[in-house]
Structures are given as C-alpha cells and as structure tokens.
Design an enzyme around this catalytic site. Structure first.
Site, short mmCIF file in Angstrom:
data_model
loop_
_atom_site.label_atom_id
_atom_site.label_comp_id
_atom_site.label_asym_id
_atom_site.label_seq_id
_atom_site.Cartn_x
_atom_site.Cartn_y
_atom_site.Cartn_z
N LYS A 74 0.84 -1.21 0.00
CA LYS A 74 0.00 0.00 0.00
C LYS A 74 0.87 1.25 0.00
CE LYS A 74 -1.68 1.44 4.12
NZ LYS A 74 -1.35 2.81 4.53
N ASN A 75 1.90 1.26 0.86
CA ASN A 75 2.68 2.48 1.07
C ASN A 75 3.70 2.76 -0.03
OD1 ASN A 75 1.15 2.79 3.29
ND2 ASN A 75 2.72 2.24 4.77
N CYS A 99 -5.15 12.07 12.71
CA CYS A 99 -5.89 10.80 12.65
C CYS A 99 -5.76 10.18 14.04
CB CYS A 99 -5.31 9.89 11.57
SG CYS A 99 -3.72 9.21 12.02
N ARG A 147 -0.05 14.18 12.94
CA ARG A 147 0.31 13.94 11.54
C ARG A 147 0.54 15.28 10.79
NH1 ARG A 147 -1.16 8.70 10.16
NH2 ARG A 147 0.59 8.78 8.73
N ASP A 160 4.71 0.37 12.15
CA ASP A 160 3.50 -0.25 11.57
C ASP A 160 3.34 -1.71 11.97
OD1 ASP A 160 3.72 1.56 8.41
OD2 ASP A 160 3.10 2.15 10.41
N ARG A 205 -8.47 -0.62 4.70
CA ARG A 205 -7.56 0.41 4.16
C ARG A 205 -6.24 -0.21 3.76
NH1 ARG A 205 -7.17 5.91 7.32
NH2 ARG A 205 -5.83 6.13 5.49
C1 EPZ Z 1 4.26 6.75 6.26
O1 EPZ Z 1 3.51 7.80 6.82
C2 EPZ Z 1 3.32 5.55 6.22
N1 EPZ Z 1 2.14 5.87 5.41
C3 EPZ Z 1 2.88 5.19 7.64
O2 EPZ Z 1 2.11 3.99 7.53
C4 EPZ Z 1 4.12 4.90 8.49
O3 EPZ Z 1 3.70 4.67 9.82
C5 EPZ Z 1 5.05 6.12 8.45
O4 EPZ Z 1 5.39 6.41 7.08
C6 EPZ Z 1 6.34 5.87 9.23
O5 EPZ Z 1 7.00 4.76 8.70
C7 EPZ Z 1 2.26 5.87 4.07
O6 EPZ Z 1 3.31 5.61 3.52
C8 EPZ Z 1 1.00 6.18 3.31
P1 EPZ Z 1 6.33 10.20 8.37
P2 EPZ Z 1 4.10 9.33 6.82
O7 EPZ Z 1 6.20 11.45 7.56
O8 EPZ Z 1 4.85 9.57 5.58
C9 EPZ Z 1 5.85 13.36 11.83
C10 EPZ Z 1 0.30 2.53 7.85
O9 EPZ Z 1 -0.11 1.96 8.87
N2 EPZ Z 1 5.84 14.36 10.72
O10 EPZ Z 1 7.60 9.41 8.25
O11 EPZ Z 1 2.99 10.23 7.17
C11 EPZ Z 1 4.61 12.48 11.80
O12 EPZ Z 1 3.54 13.09 12.46
C12 EPZ Z 1 0.73 3.99 7.91
O13 EPZ Z 1 0.41 1.99 6.73
C13 EPZ Z 1 5.82 15.70 11.04
O14 EPZ Z 1 5.81 16.09 12.21
O15 EPZ Z 1 5.11 9.23 8.04
C14 EPZ Z 1 5.06 11.22 12.49
O16 EPZ Z 1 4.98 11.43 13.89
C15 EPZ Z 1 0.46 4.63 9.27
N3 EPZ Z 1 5.80 16.62 10.02
C16 EPZ Z 1 6.55 11.13 12.08
O17 EPZ Z 1 6.92 12.44 11.64
C17 EPZ Z 1 5.80 16.24 8.70
O18 EPZ Z 1 5.75 17.11 7.81
C18 EPZ Z 1 6.82 10.16 10.94
O19 EPZ Z 1 6.00 10.57 9.88
C19 EPZ Z 1 5.82 14.85 8.41
C20 EPZ Z 1 5.85 13.94 9.43
#
Ligand code: EPZ
Length: 436
Positions: free
Chosen positions: A22-23, A116, A121, A320, A413
């Site tokens: 998915k990701n 969420c 996020r 995850d 999802r």
């Molecule tokens: C991706 O989300 C995945 N989703 C998530 O999988 C996964 O948990 C995550 O990466 C971490 O591996 C998809 O790929 C669609 P991040 P993403 O940006 O890109 C903070 C699942 O279950 N952050 O690496 O949103 C954020 O809030 C999902 O399949 C900021 O603060 O993750 C989080 O605490 C859930 N500001 C941390 O960083 C930003 O601009 C990591 O987020 C971006 C992120």
C-alpha cells in the site's frame, strides 16, 4: 459497516501470497502525474486507500483503468489542481500529490490532511520541501495553496534538525519523514538544476518510488541511502513498474503463524524487507526459514520468550508492526516492553487487548509493558486504526472462544482480502454485516 468474527484456536497451515505494498502503490500512483504518458503499475493491491487515491487523481482529470492488479494511469489532460478536503481528510497520503502537481504544473491547492487516531500527523516538512524549491505558499481555509509560475529550482534540503524558522515550519524539530521525502523526490525531478536531500527516509517504499522515477527518465543518485541527489530533467516518460511487496502485510501474517503455533509460507516477499521484525521473532523463539522470495514461519517453542522493542525509522523495528507484535507478546512467558517513538498515540489496541485478558501497563507516555498470560479470551472489540485492527485479529486467532472485531473498515484500508487469506490457511474467521 461490517464486523469480523473469529473462533480462536486453529493452528494456521499453508501459504499466503503477499500483495503489493500500500505504502509504495500510493506514491507510485501520485508520480504518474509527472508525465503525460501512460504509467502501468503491476501488483497494485485491492484496498480502500488505493481507491481513495484513484478518486483524488481522477478529480484532477487523470485517466485510470484497472485490470486485476494492473493499473494504468495517464495524466495527459489534467484540468484542475485542487485536492479536496473530503478526500484528503480520509487519507493522509493524498497529500503526496503536492510535489508532483507543483513540480509539473507549478500550482496546487491541497487540503491539509488533519490528524488521525494515531497522531497529529503534521505536514510542515512537506511545506518546507516545496517552499525551499521556490514555490510560494499560502494557507487559506485549511488548504495549502502553492504557486511556482517559473517552475521549481533545485535546492539543498535537509530533514535533520536546522535553524530555519518560518510561519510554515521550524526546522529545529525536523527528523526524517517518509512522505516528505517522497514529495521532495516528486517535486524535484522536473526542477531546474540539482536538488540534494539530506536525512532522507530510506524505507523500501521510498526506494521503490525513486526506482520508478528513474525508470521514467529521472536522474537520481544515492537511492537507498539518506543522501539523495536529483538532477532535474525537462520531462519524464511513461513506464511499466511492479510495486514492491508489502513488508507490513508480511510481518502481520508471520505473527499470525507464530501466535497460532502453526506454519505459514509467505510468498512474493524478500526477507530483507522485514529483517528487523524477523530478528525480533527469532529472538522470541520463532523459527524463520527464508528462500529467495519466500519466508516460512513456525514456532520452535511455546510459550515464546518475551522481547523488548523500540520502534525506529527503517531499518529499525517498524512502527507499523508494533501493535501486531504486542498481540503476540501478550502470550509470551514473561515481561515484554514495546516503546513507540514515531507517533504520539499508537496504543489504541492496548485497552482492546486488555478486554481479551491481556496484562498491559502503559509507562511514561510511549512504553507498554506486557506481562504474558496463559491464554486470551475471545471478546467483542473495537478497531480504531489500521494496524490496531490487525492486532485484534491476531489476538482473536489465538484466543479461546469467539472474538468479534467491529469497525473493520479500518482493516480494508491496508489489508487485501485478509479474511480470505486466513480462511485458506484454516482460520475460523468470517466477515458479517454489523447487524447480523
Ligand atoms: C508513512 O507515513 C506511512 N504511510 C505510515 O504507515 C508509516 O507509519 C510512516 O510512514 C512511518 O513509517 C504511508 O506511507 C501512506 P512520516 P508518513 O512522515 O509519511 C511526523 C500505515 O499503517 N511528521 O515518516 O505520514 C509524523 O507526524 C501507515 O500503513 C511531522 O511532524 O510518516 C510522524 O509522527 C500509518 N511533520 C513522524 O513524523 C511532517 O511534515 C513520521 O512521519 C511529516 C511527518
């Protein structure tokens, strides 16, 4: 709305083919915006999030057809550049359209995704990317409005802690971000000149996106490392690209084999994609046999040994897979601990597992201490987010009696045909309408 009913106690036996990730599929769909030529993606999973991304892209005018797991996307007639709130708020990954829209068309109006169940996020690192590449940003009514009339220009980006503070981001708080790295790749491939990205995320799905962009004519070096260099090109061409397998789905079914004391062979998956998870399972006493494109999971001992895990960015233990591992550890012989460092609120599965007899205590704010019990007892439980739902299914597979998981739309999802795949391996599991 449906529910899933499981009568626990069946040892799973058989094999499960792991679907495309998915990701990875979500950003690969978004990157089709970067060319007017057809992009053919193979092994695209059948998931609610994929359907949401399809709606977002068709909203811009992209043509998308699907034949089984092959999806063809063509952005040769993009007529509008707004990703609406009602779609983006249901799936954060819709925000990944920002980079390609601004990168190819010089404009975008994307709703802020909102938080969420698992956390705020934020998207400040995404805004940093397009701003540093030369776009003007405005925040109007919950929407990010980006303009880059003369196109984007290469820049030196870093997701490490910095000193730059603007109304849209404060780089002193920065850490690697999967989504922001993806938006940076897609925004910079058509920018004028060179872009360097330091502290880039190195999750396999980021590598998959970079490899797909290269197959479309992008010039990217350092793929798979935290330092990426992109030389902007005039345009990209179409491609045919196979989506990488889903390492989170694979970890979930590996744990299903372990928690039911069965034996499962997972096919279409390379062990190195989830090596850290396999190492943790091995340390707990699970038997892992790997071949070129498959992993066979069974138990060496029961009950398993307790483990202590802290979630980290790749190649650390994936956030995850945290809820799924915790379900397994509720039955280990001793005290385990799980510390969540990526999200601020990813323990919604804890009270639901406790309803099934698990002994879990939350310490400080992001550590769960799990004291193994002899058995879990089936119960009605509530899914709250995608991976918490998976954890409840796993617990139900091992529990004595019947477990009913409500609000299973969360599962849809991210898991393609989970009930069918588990039924085929002997699980007593069925999906029913909520009011049945
Ligand atoms: C991706 O989300 C995945 N989703 C998530 O999988 C996964 O948990 C995550 O990466 C971490 O591996 C998809 O790929 C669609 P991040 P993403 O940006 O890109 C903070 C699942 O279950 N952050 O690496 O949103 C954020 O809030 C999902 O399949 C900021 O603060 O993750 C989080 O605490 C859930 N500001 C941390 O960083 C930003 O601009 C990591 O987020 C971006 C992120």
């Amino acid at each position: 709305m449906d529910k899933i009913e499981i009568v626990g106690g069946q040892k799973l036996q058989g094999s499960i083919r792991i679907s495309g990730a998915k990701n990875a599929a979500l950003p690969l769909m978004a990157c089709a915006l970067l060319t007017a030529e057809p992009v053919v993606l193979q092994d695209v999973p059948e998931l609610a999030d994929i359907r949401t991304m399809q709606k977002v892209l068709e909203h811009f005018g992209m043509k998308i057809t699907r034949n089984g797991t092959t999806m063809t996307l063509q952005a040769d007639n993009i007529t509008q550049f707004e990703a609406p709130y009602e779609l983006v708020s249901t799936m954060r990954a819709s925000f990944w359209v920002l980079g390609p829209l601004v990168g190819r068309f010089g404009q975008a109006r994307v709703s802020m995704p909102g938080g969420c169940a698992i956390g705020v996020r934020a998207v400040d690192r995404h805004l940093y990317v397009v701003h540093q590449l030369g776009a003007n940003i405005d925040m109007v009514g919950g929407y990010v409005e980006c303009q880059a009339k003369d196109g984007l220009k290469g820049a030196h980006l870093s997701f490490g802690p910095g000193t730059l503070v603007t109304p849209f981001y404060d780089t002193s708080t920065f850490k690697p971000s999967v989504g922001a790295t993806m938006n940076a790749l897609m925004a910079s491939v058509l920018a004028k000149g060179r872009t360097a990205i330091d502290y880039a995320a190195i999750e396999p799905e980021v590598t998959d996106l970079a490899n797909c962009l290269v197959s479309m004519g992008a010039k990217i070096s350092g793929i798979g490392t935290p330092h990426l260099v992109i030389e902007g090109v005039e345009r990209l061409h179409g491609t045919t690209y196979a989506v990488i397998s889903d390492r989170v789905e694979a970890a979930t079914y590996a744990i299903a084999a372990a928690i039911t004391q069965g034996q499962l062979t997972l096919t279409n998956i390379k062990a190195e994609l989830l090596q850290n998870v396999l190492d943790v399972l091995t340390s707990a006493g699970v038997n892992i046999q790997t071949a070129q494109d498959s992993i066979t999971v069974s138990n060496n001992i029961w009950p398993l040994k307790p483990v202590r895990v802290t979630t980290k960015e790749y190649p650390g233990f994936p956030t995850d897979d945290q809820a799924q591992l915790m379900a397994l550890m509720t039955l280990a012989a001793g005290e385990s601990s799980v510390t969540e460092t990526i999200y601020e609120n990813r323990f919604m599965h804890v009270p639901e597992l406790a309803r099934m007899g698990a002994h879990i205590q939350l310490k400080d704010k992001n550590t769960a201490v799990v004291k193994g019990v002899d058995h879990l007892i089936g119960a009605p439980v509530m899914a709250s987010d995608l991976r918490a739902s998976a954890a409840l299914i796993l617990a139900g597979l091992a529990a004595q009696g019947t477990t009913t998981v409500h609000r299973v739309y969360h599962l849809d999802r991210g898991y393609d045909n989970l009930v069918g795949k588990l039924q085929a391996c002997g699980a007593n599991i069925k999906r029913l309408p909520e009011n049945n």
